[in-house]
Design a protein around this motif. Structure first.
Motif, PDB file in Angstrom:
ATOM      1  N   GLU A  22      54.390 -38.598  43.582  1.00  0.00           N
ATOM      2  CA  GLU A  22      55.521 -39.196  44.289  1.00  0.00           C
ATOM      3  C   GLU A  22      56.538 -38.137  44.698  1.00  0.00           C
ATOM      4  O   GLU A  22      57.138 -38.239  45.778  1.00  0.00           O
ATOM      5  N   SER A  23      56.758 -37.132  43.844  1.00  0.00           N
ATOM      6  CA  SER A  23      57.707 -36.075  44.217  1.00  0.00           C
ATOM      7  C   SER A  23      57.171 -35.261  45.388  1.00  0.00           C
ATOM      8  O   SER A  23      57.932 -34.833  46.261  1.00  0.00           O
ATOM      9  N   LEU A  24      55.847 -35.045  45.434  1.00  0.00           N
ATOM     10  CA  LEU A  24      55.245 -34.356  46.577  1.00  0.00           C
ATOM     11  C   LEU A  24      55.390 -35.199  47.842  1.00  0.00           C
ATOM     12  O   LEU A  24      55.688 -34.676  48.922  1.00  0.00           O
ATOM     13  N   GLU A  25      55.208 -36.514  47.712  1.00  0.00           N
ATOM     14  CA  GLU A  25      55.408 -37.403  48.859  1.00  0.00           C
ATOM     15  C   GLU A  25      56.837 -37.314  49.374  1.00  0.00           C
ATOM     16  O   GLU A  25      57.079 -37.266  50.588  1.00  0.00           O
ATOM     17  N   ARG A  26      57.819 -37.306  48.448  1.00  0.00           N
ATOM     18  CA  ARG A  26      59.217 -37.233  48.865  1.00  0.00           C
ATOM     19  C   ARG A  26      59.495 -35.937  49.617  1.00  0.00           C
ATOM     20  O   ARG A  26      60.192 -35.929  50.632  1.00  0.00           O
ATOM     21  N   LEU A  27      58.948 -34.834  49.106  1.00  0.00           N
ATOM     22  CA  LEU A  27      59.154 -33.547  49.770  1.00  0.00           C
ATOM     23  C   LEU A  27      58.570 -33.555  51.174  1.00  0.00           C
ATOM     24  O   LEU A  27      59.236 -33.168  52.144  1.00  0.00           O
ATOM     25  N   ILE A  28      57.321 -34.008  51.304  1.00  0.00           N
ATOM     26  CA  ILE A  28      56.650 -33.965  52.602  1.00  0.00           C
ATOM     27  C   ILE A  28      57.237 -34.994  53.567  1.00  0.00           C
ATOM     28  O   ILE A  28      57.207 -34.807  54.782  1.00  0.00           O
ATOM     29  N   GLY A  29      57.810 -36.072  53.038  1.00  0.00           N
ATOM     30  CA  GLY A  29      58.408 -37.084  53.898  1.00  0.00           C
ATOM     31  C   GLY A  29      59.844 -36.802  54.284  1.00  0.00           C
ATOM     32  O   GLY A  29      60.444 -37.554  55.050  1.00  0.00           O
ATOM     33  N   ASP A  30      60.431 -35.722  53.746  1.00  0.00           N
ATOM     34  CA  ASP A  30      61.829 -35.395  54.019  1.00  0.00           C
ATOM     35  C   ASP A  30      61.893 -34.426  55.200  1.00  0.00           C
ATOM     36  O   ASP A  30      61.735 -33.216  55.045  1.00  0.00           O
ATOM     37  N   ARG A  31      62.115 -34.945  56.396  1.00  0.00           N
ATOM     38  CA  ARG A  31      62.112 -34.130  57.618  1.00  0.00           C
ATOM     39  C   ARG A  31      63.191 -33.051  57.580  1.00  0.00           C
ATOM     40  O   ARG A  31      62.958 -31.906  57.989  1.00  0.00           O
ATOM     41  N   ALA A  32      64.387 -33.411  57.061  1.00  0.00           N
ATOM     42  CA  ALA A  32      65.481 -32.438  57.024  1.00  0.00           C
ATOM     43  C   ALA A  32      65.151 -31.268  56.101  1.00  0.00           C
ATOM     44  O   ALA A  32      65.383 -30.106  56.431  1.00  0.00           O
ATOM     45  N   GLN A  33      64.584 -31.572  54.926  1.00  0.00           N
ATOM     46  CA  GLN A  33      64.272 -30.502  53.987  1.00  0.00           C
ATOM     47  C   GLN A  33      63.138 -29.616  54.497  1.00  0.00           C
ATOM     48  O   GLN A  33      63.169 -28.401  54.328  1.00  0.00           O
ATOM     49  N   LEU A  34      62.134 -30.215  55.141  1.00  0.00           N
ATOM     50  CA  LEU A  34      61.043 -29.413  55.688  1.00  0.00           C
ATOM     51  C   LEU A  34      61.552 -28.483  56.784  1.00  0.00           C
ATOM     52  O   LEU A  34      61.143 -27.324  56.873  1.00  0.00           O
ATOM     53  N   THR A  35      62.455 -28.986  57.630  1.00  0.00           N
ATOM     54  CA  THR A  35      63.022 -28.151  58.685  1.00  0.00           C
ATOM     55  C   THR A  35      63.817 -27.000  58.094  1.00  0.00           C
ATOM     56  O   THR A  35      63.832 -25.890  58.636  1.00  0.00           O
ATOM     57  N   LEU A  36      64.475 -27.252  56.963  1.00  0.00           N
ATOM     58  CA  LEU A  36      65.226 -26.195  56.290  1.00  0.00           C
ATOM     59  C   LEU A  36      64.291 -25.194  55.620  1.00  0.00           C
ATOM     60  O   LEU A  36      64.527 -23.983  55.655  1.00  0.00           O
ATOM     61  N   LEU A  37      63.193 -25.685  55.039  1.00  0.00           N
ATOM     62  CA  LEU A  37      62.245 -24.798  54.359  1.00  0.00           C
ATOM     63  C   LEU A  37      61.472 -23.938  55.342  1.00  0.00           C
ATOM     64  O   LEU A  37      61.221 -22.753  55.089  1.00  0.00           O
ATOM     65  N   TYR A  38      61.070 -24.534  56.477  1.00  0.00           N
ATOM     66  CA  TYR A  38      60.232 -23.826  57.446  1.00  0.00           C
ATOM     67  C   TYR A  38      60.896 -23.851  58.821  1.00  0.00           C
ATOM     68  O   TYR A  38      60.434 -24.544  59.734  1.00  0.00           O
ATOM     69  N   PRO A  39      61.993 -23.106  58.998  1.00  0.00           N
ATOM     70  CA  PRO A  39      62.663 -23.095  60.318  1.00  0.00           C
ATOM     71  C   PRO A  39      61.809 -22.362  61.335  1.00  0.00           C
ATOM     72  O   PRO A  39      61.473 -21.196  61.152  1.00  0.00           O
ATOM     73  N   GLN A  40      61.433 -23.061  62.407  1.00  0.00           N
ATOM     74  CA  GLN A  40      60.607 -22.481  63.458  1.00  0.00           C
ATOM     75  C   GLN A  40      61.506 -22.123  64.635  1.00  0.00           C
ATOM     76  O   GLN A  40      62.486 -22.812  64.914  1.00  0.00           O
ATOM     77  N   HIS A  41      61.159 -21.070  65.364  1.00  0.00           N
ATOM     78  CA  HIS A  41      62.064 -20.521  66.360  1.00  0.00           C
ATOM     79  C   HIS A  41      61.601 -20.710  67.792  1.00  0.00           C
ATOM     80  O   HIS A  41      62.164 -20.132  68.704  1.00  0.00           O
ATOM     81  N   GLY A  42      60.575 -21.491  68.052  1.00  0.00           N
ATOM     82  CA  GLY A  42      60.100 -21.686  69.415  1.00  0.00           C
ATOM     83  C   GLY A  42      61.117 -22.422  70.255  1.00  0.00           C
ATOM     84  O   GLY A  42      61.654 -23.448  69.838  1.00  0.00           O
ATOM     85  N   SER A  43      61.407 -21.926  71.446  1.00  0.00           N
ATOM     86  CA  SER A  43      62.453 -22.530  72.272  1.00  0.00           C
ATOM     87  C   SER A  43      62.072 -23.927  72.737  1.00  0.00           C
ATOM     88  O   SER A  43      62.926 -24.773  72.950  1.00  0.00           O
ATOM     89  N   GLU A  44      60.788 -24.190  72.933  1.00  0.00           N
ATOM     90  CA  GLU A  44      60.382 -25.510  73.397  1.00  0.00           C
ATOM     91  C   GLU A  44      60.288 -26.516  72.262  1.00  0.00           C
ATOM     92  O   GLU A  44      60.147 -27.709  72.495  1.00  0.00           O
ATOM     93  N   GLY A  45      60.351 -26.080  71.018  1.00  0.00           N
ATOM     94  CA  GLY A  45      60.320 -27.002  69.889  1.00  0.00           C
ATOM     95  C   GLY A  45      58.930 -27.444  69.494  1.00  0.00           C
ATOM     96  O   GLY A  45      58.782 -28.343  68.678  1.00  0.00           O
ATOM     97  N   TYR A  46      57.867 -26.820  70.073  1.00  0.00           N
ATOM     98  CA  TYR A  46      56.513 -27.240  69.732  1.00  0.00           C
ATOM     99  C   TYR A  46      56.226 -27.010  68.250  1.00  0.00           C
ATOM    100  O   TYR A  46      55.590 -27.828  67.604  1.00  0.00           O
ATOM    101  N   GLU A  47      56.696 -25.866  67.707  1.00  0.00           N
ATOM    102  CA  GLU A  47      56.376 -25.537  66.328  1.00  0.00           C
ATOM    103  C   GLU A  47      56.948 -26.583  65.366  1.00  0.00           C
ATOM    104  O   GLU A  47      56.260 -27.070  64.471  1.00  0.00           O
TER     105      GLU A  47
END
Length: 568
Positions: A357-382
């Motif tokens: 369940e804690s893994l589900e919460r982590l993977i389902g948290d869009r804000a936290q994932l964006t903070l953990l893996y900030p991608q720099h593509g200008s078009e936002g594809y990443e």
């Protein structure tokens, strides 16, 4: 008799005006002078005409090109309302009121924000006074027609898509593996088509999506490579189980187009025959039934080999039976000679449920994932691909077989440590990123911590460690403004080059913008415990986004930060 001096003209109070512009589609935004520029120019001229009233234009740009007015999920609007709340803007100026919003409910929310901040808005092409009942009625009528227009356009688009799909036309999106696009139609790519057929046949033989994903990774099979008109390239990554589920269930491969559950003969050629398709779908359905009933769950110890106690001892699976009921545990194993601390025993079902369940919460948290893996593509594809992969995995975790759940935990390099008073769980940062198809990583980060809330319960002379499963309570307490502030802080840190990479600040930034970015970047150095509490919603009630942003004396020492912000 002396002549009195003429009274000095009364100085008018300065009124800070912000221009908001919006366009629903991206068509024409690449032009040198586009619709947003036209709107801004007209609004700027209107503000200039009101200089005698003290009106002045703030230098910040609040533009939303390619965003619908049917909701408030727009970056420019969010930043504008945040600046209104922060007291930086007194009047919002728009070309027409439907540029601000096309929904009555959203307009009511915007008015609440303006009223709370003592601000207002002006539409330069529509004259009405919202301080009177007649003015508010006029505005509501205009908004009602704007919302009606948006809904009619949406209905037309939906009807066009439905009619096209009934004719078997492919309506766009990322080109699926096995096909190429020619003249907006799908054409079979024979090499990729054979890969799709191989996936279907091997799934029937292996019976496990995770085993198939591992085999494809070993063979070097990757996802389809896509190239945009601007030359942007994405894809070509190892195929993850979530994407495999999508491929195995995609009816395009049998030559049909599906719309709202109805299959229509497609204009494109089928890659697989009906016999193979039916066999794969039957196998998928059979596995779902087994997962739902947790077939063979008693034989699988999810955490075997991944769990230790606080003394570093391995914790191995064991069980006890009472009648027909079998109870599973993880027990500390004493190794070597000499006295040993008291072993720890914990119910296997509880800790396995908490980890999943804690893994589900982590993977389902869009804000936290964006903070953990900030991608720099200008078009936002990443970032879009990251969140899409996470959504697929989040949807599949509860339904996959226990053996597949164990394979996933092993793939993520899970480590669990059971202390006498708490449980620590970590997954590999790079392993999780690769699982989600991430292209850019933080080289200094090794693990991602999972939140396992525990509680010490005393029963007589015995103390028992129990796991709390009330995960929704902390989620409901999370302050989205605090989360967004921390995300922006890390973005500002990267813009200033404080993460070891070259700075990426625009050259035309003024002093105020640079000061704002510098103030934000300070917050990227918050203690990890503080960031974790904000993400989990367990921060002190006194910690608010405005207060945190305005702190000019925030210390760099983590313990001092926690004391100042009310954590101790």
């Amino acid at each position: 008799m002396s002549r009195g001096r003429a009274p000095e003209p009364q100085r008018r109070e300065k009124i800070r005006c912000a221009i908001y512009t919006r366009k629903s589609t991206e068509e024409g935004l690449d032009q040198e002078f586009n619709s947003l520029d036209a709107q801004r120019e007209a609004c700027a001229a209107y503000i200039m005409s009101q200089r005698h009233e003290g009106w002045t234009l703030v230098p910040d740009y609040y533009d939303d090109g390619g965003f619908t007015g049917g909701n408030m999920d727009r970056p420019g609007l969010k930043q504008l309302l945040a600046d209104v709340e922060a007291g930086k803007v007194d009047v919002i100026v728009v070309y027409k009121v439907d540029r601000l919003t096309r929904a009555l409910s959203d307009f009511a929310k915007i008015v609440d924000v303006l009223d709370a901040a003592g601000a207002s808005f002006v539409s330069i092409t529509q004259s009405f006074n919202t301080t009177t009942s007649m003015g508010r009625l006029t505005l509501n009528v205009l908004l009602s027609f704007a919302q009606f227009e948006r809904e009619v356009i949406s209905e037309r688009v939906r009807d066009k898509v439905a009619a096209s799909k009934r004719k078997g036309m492919w309506m766009g999106g990322n080109c699926p593996l096995g096909y190429d696009i020619q003249d907006r139609k799908l054409v079979v790519n024979e090499a990729e088509a054979e890969t799709v057929r191989y996936m279907m046949r091997r799934y029937l033989e292996l019976g496990s999506v995770y085993d198939l994903a591992a085999e494809l990774r070993a063979k070097g099979v990757t996802s389809k490579v896509h190239r945009s008109e601007e030359g942007k390239i994405w894809g070509g990554k190892p195929i993850v189980p979530g994407a495999l589920y999508h491929i195995l269930g995609n009816e395009l491969y049998r030559g049909v187009v599906v719309h709202k559950g109805e299959a229509h003969p497609g204009e494109h050629e089928a890659i697989i025959d009906d016999k193979l398709w039916t066999a794969v779908q039957d196998k998928l359905a059979s596995n779902r039934i087994e997962r739902r009933h947790q077939a063979n769950a008693n034989e699988v110890s999810l955490l075997a080999g991944m769990i230790r106690d606080g003394e570093g001892r391995r914790m191995t699976p064991s069980h006890a039976s009472r009648g027909d009921v079998r109870y599973r545990y993880y027990n500390s194993v004493n190794e070597g000679e000499g006295p040993h601390p008291r072993p720890i025993r914990i119910a296997a079902r509880d800790i396995e449920k908490a980890i999943v369940e804690s893994l589900e919460r982590l993977i389902g948290d869009r804000a936290q994932l964006t903070l953990l893996y900030p991608q720099h593509g200008s078009e936002g594809y990443e970032t879009a691909n990251l969140l899409r992969s996470a959504a697929l995995l989040h949807r599949n975790i509860p339904t996959i077989a226990p053996s597949d759940q164990r394979a996933l935990l092993l793939e993520l390099s899970l480590q669990v440590i059971v202390h006498a008073d708490r449980i620590e769980a970590k997954v590999g940062y790079a392993a999780l990123g690769e699982r989600l198809g991430v292209e850019q990583f933080d080289a200094d980060r090794e693990v991602v911590e999972l939140s396992i809330p525990t509680l010490m319960v005393r029963r007589g002379t015995d103390v028992k460690l129990t796991i709390q499963f009330d995960a929704q309570a902390s989620s409901s307490r999370r302050d989205p403004k605090l989360v967004e502030l921390i995300v922006k802080a890390h973005q500002a840190r990267r813009m200033l080059g404080l993460d070891g990479k070259p700075p990426s600040l625009p050259e035309n930034l003024g002093y105020r913008e640079r000061s704002h970015i510098a103030r934000l970047a300070r917050l990227s150095f918050l203690a990890p415990d503080i960031v974790r509490a904000v993400m989990e919603g367990t921060q002190p009630a006194s910690l608010q986004s405005k207060r945190l942003y305005r702190m000019s004396d925030l210390p760099m020492n983590w313990d001092s930060q926690k004391t100042m912000l009310g954590f101790s």
